[in-house]
Scaffold this motif. Structure first.
Motif, mmCIF file in Angstrom:
data_model
loop_
_atom_site.group_PDB
_atom_site.id
_atom_site.type_symbol
_atom_site.label_atom_id
_atom_site.label_comp_id
_atom_site.label_asym_id
_atom_site.label_seq_id
_atom_site.Cartn_x
_atom_site.Cartn_y
_atom_site.Cartn_z
ATOM 1 N N SER A 73 -20.823 41.987 46.154
ATOM 2 C CA SER A 73 -21.736 41.257 45.709
ATOM 3 C C SER A 73 -22.999 41.984 45.173
ATOM 4 N N ARG A 107 -23.347 34.980 39.341
ATOM 5 C CA ARG A 107 -22.944 33.718 40.561
ATOM 6 C C ARG A 107 -21.964 34.228 41.380
ATOM 7 N N ASN A 108 -20.951 35.121 40.841
ATOM 8 C CA ASN A 108 -20.159 35.793 41.972
ATOM 9 C C ASN A 108 -20.986 36.369 43.002
ATOM 10 N N THR A 166 -22.164 33.856 45.529
ATOM 11 C CA THR A 166 -21.316 33.264 46.360
ATOM 12 C C THR A 166 -20.831 34.298 47.295
ATOM 13 N N ALA A 172 -24.634 35.263 50.244
ATOM 14 C CA ALA A 172 -25.698 34.162 50.227
ATOM 15 C C ALA A 172 -27.272 34.745 50.445
ATOM 16 N N HIS A 179 -28.433 28.034 45.949
ATOM 17 C CA HIS A 179 -28.224 27.770 47.140
ATOM 18 C C HIS A 179 -28.884 26.465 47.511
ATOM 19 N N ARG A 229 -23.296 27.652 52.647
ATOM 20 C CA ARG A 229 -22.871 28.728 51.827
ATOM 21 C C ARG A 229 -21.933 28.222 50.719
ATOM 22 N N LEU A 230 -22.460 28.524 49.536
ATOM 23 C CA LEU A 230 -21.803 28.262 48.386
ATOM 24 C C LEU A 230 -20.308 28.803 48.304
ATOM 25 N N LEU A 231 -19.279 27.997 48.115
ATOM 26 C CA LEU A 231 -17.885 28.610 48.218
ATOM 27 C C LEU A 231 -17.558 28.823 46.618
ATOM 28 N N SER A 232 -16.456 29.650 46.392
ATOM 29 C CA SER A 232 -16.135 29.879 45.237
ATOM 30 C C SER A 232 -15.584 28.547 44.487
ATOM 31 N N GLY A 255 -17.308 26.180 44.186
ATOM 32 C CA GLY A 255 -18.637 25.479 43.741
ATOM 33 C C GLY A 255 -19.247 24.614 44.658
#
Ligand SMILES: C[S@@+](CC[C@H](N)C(=O)[O-])C[C@H]1O[C@@H](n2cnc3c(N)ncnc32)[C@H](O)[C@@H]1O
Ligand SMILES: *[C@@H]1O[C@H](CO)[C@@H](O)[C@H](O)[C@H]1NC(C)=O
Ligand SMILES: *[C@@H]1O[C@H](CO)[C@@H](O)[C@H](O)[C@H]1NC(C)=O
Length: 419
Positions: A95, A150-151, A154, A157, A176, A359-362, A364
């Motif tokens: 990250s 964005r990566n 993701t 967080a 988020h 949590r934002l997942l890959s 989306g």
């Protein structure tokens, strides 16, 4: 002074000098070595910091950009090669590198960005579209910066600098938070036509049945039912037999509602032509279908005088488009009668994976912790009555981890008031 001591002093001197003057390439090699010996991702975090620090004063900024690319590539490759499963330390380090990569890409000027795109080794997505006769532009670098940030958010967080920078680039709220309604409407408008087929056949989507079963088990009939985020109406099919007054469907996407609109008691909404019931009943499945954001609902704009609140709300696979559930649950509680039931599904995250509670997942979508869901619901008067881990659907051949919740609005706290 003996020879050994001299060598030691020289070595120390070299180390000192190299720490300051080290090229990104040398820094990279040293980091790889430390990573292998220490078996820890800590050297990559330092690598990210060191590169960023060099960037401001570097006379060859593209070398630093390349350094970030090499770092990202090394970790991503190793993850795939080792088939490495969840590893929090790696995610945090990666990250950080994605953040650094995003940051430096944003800083490049047009001619630097063009040179980078023309470098055959670059990771820039879309670099092949740039040729050396083009007018130099920063567009591609900015797009890639956004992607990289964005990566970063993701993977971790809690990476706040990445989240802040991403907000600056997109001019939007933190990723988020929930998905903006324009985004949701556009997304679902675009695949409304293939939605049922894709989900029911391809992805073994079972949420509407699961919710239907749980509602049946409550053993009640309901006056006013809300299918929140009803989409094409797959859940409505299972609720209709229990509705005594009205069933309202609300969704952000007009195109999804256009499909739900065609459903009758004996056709559509998950029923295939072959399942057609004998006595064909052309009564529409929903009494009302409304294009509305879930957080903008009120008793007035949903029931329109036909009732004084909902005694059942369901939301099938809808909260995956929300980060915090606090606001949407507040709205639900605000339009419900005392004792009202609420049943919904979400994707599942552990507290370790999702320190924020979601949590934002890959993919989306968002996944939520049980703790966040229960606390956000309790804050607006809901008591947990049902909890079940579920597999809502398949994704790339794997089972999605989900959970289903049932709540009852406690009679003590009044739902119909500002809390
Ligand atoms: C995965 S679909 C599920 C549809 C339906 N409940 C079902 O089970 O088939 C999610 C739906 O939620 C809707 N949605 C997502 N966020 C929304 C929001 N903030 N307000 C209204 N609808 C929303 C989308 O438009 C989409 O139709
Ligand atoms: C609750 O409902 C009332 C009236 O229906 C509305 O004025 C108010 O804004 C709503 N509050 C929330 C948090 O949705
Ligand atoms: C709350 O009130 C509803 C309707 O008046 C009733 O059906 C329900 O059993 C009550 N729940 C509790 C926990 O008292």
């Amino acid at each position: 002074m003996n020879r050994i001591a001299l060598i030691l002093i020289l070595q120390n001197l070299c180390n000192l000098v190299s720490a300051v003057d080290e090229s990104p390439e040398a820094l990279y090699r040293r980091t790889i070595k430390e990573w292998r010996t220490k078996r820890s991702y800590e050297p990559w975090m330092k690598y990210g910091d060191d590169l960023l620090e060099k960037f401001d004063t570097s006379s060859n900024r593209l070398e630093i950009v390349g350094g970030f690319e090499e770092g990202v590539l090394a970790i991503e490759k190793a993850t795939v090669a080792r088939g490495e499963a969840d590893n929090k330390e790696r995610d945090i380090a990666l990250s950080k590198l994605y953040y650094g990569y995003g940051y430096v890409l944003m800083e490049l000027d047009a001619s630097e960005c063009q040179s980078l795109a023309l470098d055959p080794h670059t990771l820039l997505i879309g670099a092949e579209t740039v040729s050396k006769n083009d007018e130099p532009s920063t567009d591609l670098c900015l797009e890639n910066a956004e992607n990289s940030l964005r990566n970063a958010v993701t993977l971790d967080a809690t990476n706040k600098v990445a989240d802040d920078l991403l907000q600056r680039i997109t001019g939007m709220d933190s990723v988020h938070k929930r998905k903006p309604k324009e985004f949701v409407a556009e997304l679902f408008d675009s695949f409304a036509d293939s939605f049922d087929e894709k989900l029911l056949d391809g992805l073994q989507y079972k949420v509407p049945q699961m919710i239907g079963k749980s509602v049946l088990k409550l053993g009640d009939k309901f006056e006013n039912v809300l299918d929140a985020g009803c989409g094409t109406g797959l859940a409505g099919r299972f609720l209709k037999p229990l509705v005594q007054n009205v069933m309202v469907g609300v969704d952000a996407s007009q195109k999804m509602l256009d499909i739900a609109e065609k459903c009758t008691v004996s056709s559509g909404c998950g029923l295939k032509d072959t399942d057609e019931v004998e006595a064909s009943d052309k009564t529409p499945l929903y009494d009302d279908l409304l294009v509305l954001d879930l957080e903008d609902m009120s008793i007035e704009n949903t029931l329109k005088g036909k009732g004084d609140g909902f005694d059942l709300i369901v939301a099938a696979d809808v909260f995956v488009y929300f980060g915090s559930l606090a606001n949407v649950l507040k709205t639900f509680s605000n339009i419900s009668t005392k004792g009202s039931k609420l049943i919904f599904t979400a994707e599942r995250a552990t507290e370790e994976e999702a320190p924020l509670g979601w949590r934002l997942l890959s993919s989306g979508r968002f996944a939520h912790t049980k703790k966040h869901v229960v606390e956000a619901a309790a804050a607006v008067g809901y008591e947990l009555t049902l909890y079940q881990e579920i597999v809502p659907r398949m994704e790339k051949g794997e089972e999605v981890q989900g959970h289903m919740f049932g709540f009852a609005l406690s009679n003590a706290s009044s739902g119909n008031s500002e809390l």
